[in-house]
Design an enzyme around this catalytic site. Structure first.
Site, PDB file in Angstrom:
ATOM      1  N   HIS A  17       1.161  -1.612  -0.011  1.00 20.92           N
ATOM      2  CA  HIS A  17       0.340  -0.327  -0.145  1.00 20.92           C
ATOM      3  C   HIS A  17       0.642   1.683   0.095  1.00 20.92           C
ATOM      4  O   HIS A  17       1.637   1.521   0.760  1.00 20.92           O
ATOM      5  CB  HIS A  17      -0.681   0.238   1.547  1.00 20.92           C
ATOM      6  CG  HIS A  17      -1.550   1.239   1.206  1.00 20.92           C
ATOM      7  ND1 HIS A  17      -3.453   0.705   1.110  1.00 20.92           N
ATOM      8  CD2 HIS A  17      -1.609   2.183   1.538  1.00 20.92           C
ATOM      9  CE1 HIS A  17      -3.927   1.796   0.993  1.00 20.92           C
ATOM     10  NE2 HIS A  17      -3.453   2.886   0.965  1.00 20.92           N
ATOM     11  N   HIS A  19       1.539   5.274  -2.463  1.00 19.84           N
ATOM     12  CA  HIS A  19       1.084   5.600  -3.216  1.00 19.84           C
ATOM     13  C   HIS A  19       2.181   6.425  -3.947  1.00 19.84           C
ATOM     14  O   HIS A  19       3.072   6.982  -2.997  1.00 19.84           O
ATOM     15  CB  HIS A  19       0.161   7.098  -2.493  1.00 19.84           C
ATOM     16  CG  HIS A  19      -1.302   6.467  -2.679  1.00 19.84           C
ATOM     17  ND1 HIS A  19      -2.112   6.586  -3.447  1.00 19.84           N
ATOM     18  CD2 HIS A  19      -1.658   5.769  -1.401  1.00 19.84           C
ATOM     19  CE1 HIS A  19      -3.743   6.082  -2.309  1.00 19.84           C
ATOM     20  NE2 HIS A  19      -2.672   5.843  -1.226  1.00 19.84           N
ATOM     21  N   HIS A 197     -10.256   1.248  -1.360  1.00 21.43           N
ATOM     22  CA  HIS A 197      -9.805   2.095   0.629  1.00 21.43           C
ATOM     23  C   HIS A 197     -10.683   2.029   0.910  1.00 21.43           C
ATOM     24  O   HIS A 197     -12.347   2.256   0.235  1.00 21.43           O
ATOM     25  CB  HIS A 197      -9.301   3.327  -0.119  1.00 21.43           C
ATOM     26  CG  HIS A 197      -7.302   3.474   0.045  1.00 21.43           C
ATOM     27  ND1 HIS A 197      -6.902   2.836  -1.653  1.00 21.43           N
ATOM     28  CD2 HIS A 197      -6.750   3.959   0.633  1.00 21.43           C
ATOM     29  CE1 HIS A 197      -5.430   2.990  -1.282  1.00 21.43           C
ATOM     30  NE2 HIS A 197      -5.167   4.120  -0.336  1.00 21.43           N
ATOM     31  N   GLU A 200     -11.461   3.503   6.490  1.00 22.27           N
ATOM     32  CA  GLU A 200     -10.079   4.606   7.441  1.00 22.27           C
ATOM     33  C   GLU A 200     -11.151   5.217   7.867  1.00 22.27           C
ATOM     34  O   GLU A 200     -10.782   5.681   9.285  1.00 22.27           O
ATOM     35  CB  GLU A 200      -9.362   4.634   6.014  1.00 22.27           C
ATOM     36  CG  GLU A 200      -8.304   5.792   6.779  1.00 22.27           C
ATOM     37  CD  GLU A 200      -7.003   6.135   6.074  1.00 22.27           C
ATOM     38  OE1 GLU A 200      -6.259   7.441   6.445  1.00 22.27           O
ATOM     39  OE2 GLU A 200      -7.897   6.537   4.371  1.00 22.27           O
ATOM     40  N   ASP A 278       1.854   4.011   3.185  1.00 20.72           N
ATOM     41  CA  ASP A 278       0.851   4.820   2.363  1.00 20.72           C
ATOM     42  C   ASP A 278       1.787   6.093   1.447  1.00 20.72           C
ATOM     43  O   ASP A 278       1.517   6.039   0.928  1.00 20.72           O
ATOM     44  CB  ASP A 278       0.012   5.198   3.941  1.00 20.72           C
ATOM     45  CG  ASP A 278      -1.795   5.798   2.945  1.00 20.72           C
ATOM     46  OD1 ASP A 278      -1.676   5.818   2.124  1.00 20.72           O
ATOM     47  OD2 ASP A 278      -2.470   6.022   3.950  1.00 20.72           O
ATOM     48  N   ASP A 279       1.951   6.598   2.466  1.00 21.85           N
ATOM     49  CA  ASP A 279       2.567   8.075   2.021  1.00 21.85           C
ATOM     50  C   ASP A 279       3.731   8.540   2.894  1.00 21.85           C
ATOM     51  O   ASP A 279       3.565   9.561   3.313  1.00 21.85           O
ATOM     52  CB  ASP A 279       1.513   9.586   1.576  1.00 21.85           C
ATOM     53  CG  ASP A 279       0.435   8.825   1.020  1.00 21.85           C
ATOM     54  OD1 ASP A 279       0.512   8.840  -0.739  1.00 21.85           O
ATOM     55  OD2 ASP A 279      -0.718   9.063   0.954  1.00 21.85           O
TER      56      ASP A 279
END
Length: 331
Positions: A17, A19, A197, A200, A278-279
């Site tokens: 996961h 980005h 997604h 969350e 994630d980021d």
């Protein structure tokens, strides 16, 4: 809280996961902005990191940073920078969410050029850094279902050995999963593997609707499923993999603190869980930092981390030859 007793940087890791644009090192974005004469100073803090407050502002800063990524060559350079950083954290296999909206505005011809540049960088990174990348074309949810169909068309036309997945990201509370069913049906028919997604920010109902309406085999985040144990048990029974991003969840306030994170409870009920960043530069984390915090807060150790990597590899959207090649790196 005690200091970690081990340095987990060198243990082989699998990340599902991530980005691609969200993993752009701030220095990389600043450098590109300077090359292009663009003033993006407003999105950076004095220490050089990204500046934002709250999830909605995060999305705005994310999109502002993407303004410098104007062509395939920039994405080739971005991919190399991201994969070099991931490899330095022990990641041997990663999957990145790629948006045709950021890569050619949803035009299939332009998307092909961007994707070729990204794949070229991925091949170089595998040679130079020992990390394997596969792509997951991803709808930006808050742009709406019509744009989602454009993304699906791009994905269907380029599905193959490198582009192996299809997903849904962006502002989770915009619309319902079923709004994107056409796009997911098209991607499935093209042989793409599916993730989305959910859970969350949305509740268990969002997770359940996503599984039912989009027929995914993985869920990005999924942490709010813990509020419905019958749903958790259903996820476990179906073998759906959760792409859990603890540091991201804590940083954005999706959970109050690390000790409140439901990852261990989900795993204890038999859910297949992985850990990702994630980021990462936006959330001041790395895969090594995630492991360090899991050790400090939940007493995870080598056996748990190897289990996470093996679960990630089993749930990866790659062919069996690639899976076997990566498995040797986990040994």
């Amino acid at each position: 809280m005690t200091e970690p007793t081990s340095d987990w940087r060198d243990i082989p890791k699998v990340e599902l996961h991530l980005h691609l644009e969200g993993a752009a090192p701030p220095a990389f974005i600043r450098g590109l902005a300077a090359e292009k004469g663009m003033d993006l100073s407003a999105i950076f803090r004095p220490d050089g990191g990204y500046r934002y407050e709250g999830f909605e502002h995060f999305l705005q800063v994310y999109e502002a940073a993407c303004q410098v990524l104007t062509g395939p060559e920039e994405f080739r350079r971005l991919t190399l920078a991201v994969l070099e950083e991931s490899a330095s954290q022990g990641v041997v296999y990663t999957e990145a969410f790629l948006s045709p909206e950021f890569c050619g505005g949803g035009d299939v011809g332009a998307w092909r050029e961007y994707l070729a540049a990204i794949q070229d960088a991925a091949m170089q990174a595998e040679r130079d850094f020992g990390i394997t990348l596969r792509g997951c074309a991803t709808i930006i949810r808050h742009l709406g279902p019509d744009k989602g169909r454009d993304t699906a068309r791009c994905a269907v036309e380029t599905a193959g050995d490198f582009l192996t997945g299809f997903g849904l990201a962006g502002a989770e509370m915009m619309g319902r999963p079923g709004d994107y069913a056409w796009s997911f049906d098209a991607a499935r028919e093209a042989g793409l593997r599916l993730t989305a997604h959910a859970g969350e920010w949305g509740g268990p109902d969002m997770v359940a609707d996503t599984i039912r309406d989009l027929k995914v085999e993985r869920i990005g985040h999924g942490i709010n499923a813990i509020r419905d144990l019958a749903l958790v048990d259903d996820i476990a029974e179906k073998g759906i993999v959760l792409e859990v991003c603890p540091g991201s969840n804590v940083f954005l306030g999706a959970v109050p603190s690390w000790k409140d994170h439901p990852l261990p409870k989900l795993m204890a009920r038999g859910v297949k869980c992985t850990v990702s960043t994630d980021d990462p530069p936006f959330f001041h984390t790395t895969m090594s930092n995630e492991y360090d915090m899991l050790e400090q807060v939940f007493d995870f150790g080598e056996s748990e981390f190897r289990h996470l990597a093996e679960t990630g590899l089993a749930g990866a959207f790659c062919d069996e030859a690639t899976r076997e090649r990566v498995r040797k790196r986990l040994a």
